[in-house]
Write an enzyme that holds these catalytic residues in place. Structure first.
Site, PDB file in Angstrom:
ATOM      1  CE1 TYR A 171       0.139   1.932   4.258  1.00 47.28           C
ATOM      2  CE2 TYR A 171       0.494  -0.406   4.638  1.00 47.28           C
ATOM      3  CZ  TYR A 171       0.557   0.902   5.079  1.00 47.28           C
ATOM      4  OH  TYR A 171       1.052   1.193   6.324  1.00 47.28           O
ATOM      5  CB  CYS A 172       1.530   3.973  -1.761  1.00 47.42           C
ATOM      6  SG  CYS A 172       0.364   4.028  -3.130  1.00 47.42           S
ATOM      7  CG  HIS A 173      -1.352   9.364   0.362  1.00 48.21           C
ATOM      8  ND1 HIS A 173      -1.259  10.681  -0.001  1.00 48.21           N
ATOM      9  CD2 HIS A 173      -2.325   9.325   1.305  1.00 48.21           C
ATOM     10  CE1 HIS A 173      -2.132  11.396   0.706  1.00 48.21           C
ATOM     11  NE2 HIS A 173      -2.788  10.592   1.503  1.00 48.21           N
TER      12      HIS A 173
END
Length: 105
Positions: A63-65
């Site tokens: 995941y990231c932003h």
């Protein structure tokens, strides 16, 4: 494990079991603002140098932003021989809308 494709809903990401490696590919300053428990932080720019910290025999859910960097991470990991890959659609931003204990930024 990820039979339904690579895009995981926040609810599905929350409910992953302990066999899945949760990978946070954001920057350290982002991690300091908000994080999902149990994830290892390897910023996308460091992934090529630190890929050995991940076990290719276990599933990885990144995941990231918002979801873009985690897709790049999956492409890299696939090229490095990882097979069972997924990411959190909408990133931690979507997750924090589901779980108000995770701050939005």
């Amino acid at each position: 494990m990820f039979e339904q494709g690579i895009h995981l809903s926040p609810e599905t990401y929350r409910d992953l079991d302990g066999t899945v490696q949760r990978l946070d590919v954001r920057e350290p300053w982002e991690y300091d603002l908000a994080r999902i428990p149990g994830a290892v932080l390897i910023p996308l720019g460091e992934l090529a140098d630190r890929v050995g910290e991940l076990d290719p025999s276990r599933p990885v859910a990144a995941y990231c932003h918002h979801g873009t960097r985690s897709l790049y991470a999956l492409r890299f990991l696939q090229g490095a021989g990882f097979k069972d890959l997924a990411h959190l659609a909408g990133g931690i931003d979507a997750y924090s809308r589901m779980d108000p204990t995770v701050p939005r930024y």
